[in-house]
Enzyme design. Structure first.
Site: not given
Ligand code: UDP
Length: 344
Positions: A123, A150, A154
């Site tokens: 991402s 988050y 990643k």
């Protein structure tokens, strides 16, 4: 060189979700045999129209091994994971468990089963604010400063995958998506998150009168119209990037991280105008405060995707994205459940 031949069986973890389902469709169209591995915690059974569905959790290496063995899996595209930024702030431990420990479990199963090729769903969240000016694009080498757990997970997964590539001879491509949007033009699969937080579905709902008026999160950013800039990429262009990443010649031990975006920044106001154009009526909206953690601008430098993968966006104009998103929003529901709950 490691290559995956057409006809090969490809495990698609999270293949019942939004991008996973579009990628399973693209794999099937290209002659691969997608095998969807999904626990259906946020994906939809109705989305798995291409290839078999194996219900399982990525934190269960035995279930992964069984799926790989049963289906003779030769490569993996790994989407499964948690994606809601706000939830990651509230429950970082859960995100590390599902996203990071889940990826470790997948890598273990791949090693045990001799699967040496991986495409990983990363991402633009790995960059965070990136320290880049509002009108500059972000190259892969930009500073990584995720602004949420988050994004941390990643980036941690990228590091772990890259280390395992070196240690165990795997080859992998991590695709750093910018803003996935739109839907397959057939209108049979598309985006549905519970709760929905993304700009385009919310702007469409507001314009259709199905939702609340849209709140524009801040108009005092250092951008031409004061609203945030994002790089919206059609989900079918994203799916095509996964096929390109699967097919590119890579040496054993190679790890590549590649931005997938258009290189064009669009402001929140431009998106609202595009939705109003597509609907032929205004989108009710008001300006509210900034949303915590929103970077001013996230726009890809897509040079590497073109050079390494030979990939370029083909259907990512804002009007095309909005047109396809609107077609999907206008479809009848899957099954008998409520429209919002039954969409992918
Ligand atoms: N946005 C907004 N109102 C909303 C949802 C989003 O103004 O109700 C803005 C958000 O601040 C960001 C852009 O739209 O600048 C895209 O947000 P989205 O949540 O779709 O994707 P993100 O960039 O956060 O991954």
């Amino acid at each position: 060189m490691t290559r995956v031949a057409s006809g090969a069986s490809v495990l698609v973890t999270g293949g019942a979700g939004y991008i996973g389902a579009h990628t399973a469709q693209a794999l099937s169209a290209r002659g691969y045999r997608p095998v969807v591995f999904d626990n259906l915690s946020s994906g939809f059974r109705e989305a798995t129209r291409w290839g078999e569905l194996v219900e399982g959790d990525i934190r269960d290496p035995a279930a992964l091994r069984r799926a790989m063995q049963t289906h003779g899996v030769e490569a993996v595209i790994h989407f499964a994971g948690l994606i809601e930024v706000g939830r990651s702030v509230a429950s970082p431990d859960l995100f590390w468990e599902v996203n990071v420990a889940g990826t470790t479990s997948l890598l273990t199963a791949m090693r045990e089963h001799g699967v040496a090729r991986l495409v990983f769903s990363s991402s633009a969240a790995v960059y965070g604010q990136a320290g880049i000016g509002p009108l500059e694009t972000i190259p892969e080498a930009a500073r990584k400063a995720p602004s949420s757990p988050y994004g941390d997970t990643k980036l941690a997964c990228e590091w772990m995958i890259s280390a395992q590539c070196r240690a165990y001879g795997l080859s992998a491509v991590a695709l750093r998506y910018f803003n996935a949007a739109g839907a397959d033009p057939s209108g049979i699969i598309g985006e549905a998150h519970e709760p929905e937080t993304h700009l385009i579905p919310l702007a469409i709902a507001a314009g259709l009168g199905d939702g609340k008026p849209l709140t524009i999160f801040g108009d005092d950013f250092d951008t031409p119209d004061g609203t945030c800039l994002r790089d919206y990429i059609h989900v079918n262009d994203l799916a095509a990037a996964h096929i390109a990443a699967l097919e590119v010649d890579l040496a054993a031990c190679a790890f590549e991280a590649v931005n997938i975006g258009t290189g064009q920044g669009r402001s929140v106001r431009e998106v609202v105008q595009a939705v109003a154009r597509a609907l032929g009526r205004p989108v009710p909206h008001a300006t509210g405060p900034r949303r915590a953690g929103d970077p001013t601008s996230l726009v890809a430098d897509p040079t590497r995707a073109r050079e390494l993968l030979g990939w370029e966006p083909a259907c990512s104009s804002l009007d095309e994205i909005v047109r396809d998103a609107l077609r999907w929003e206008g479809q009848p529901a899957y099954g008998a459940g409520s429209r919002s709950a039954r969409k992918i």
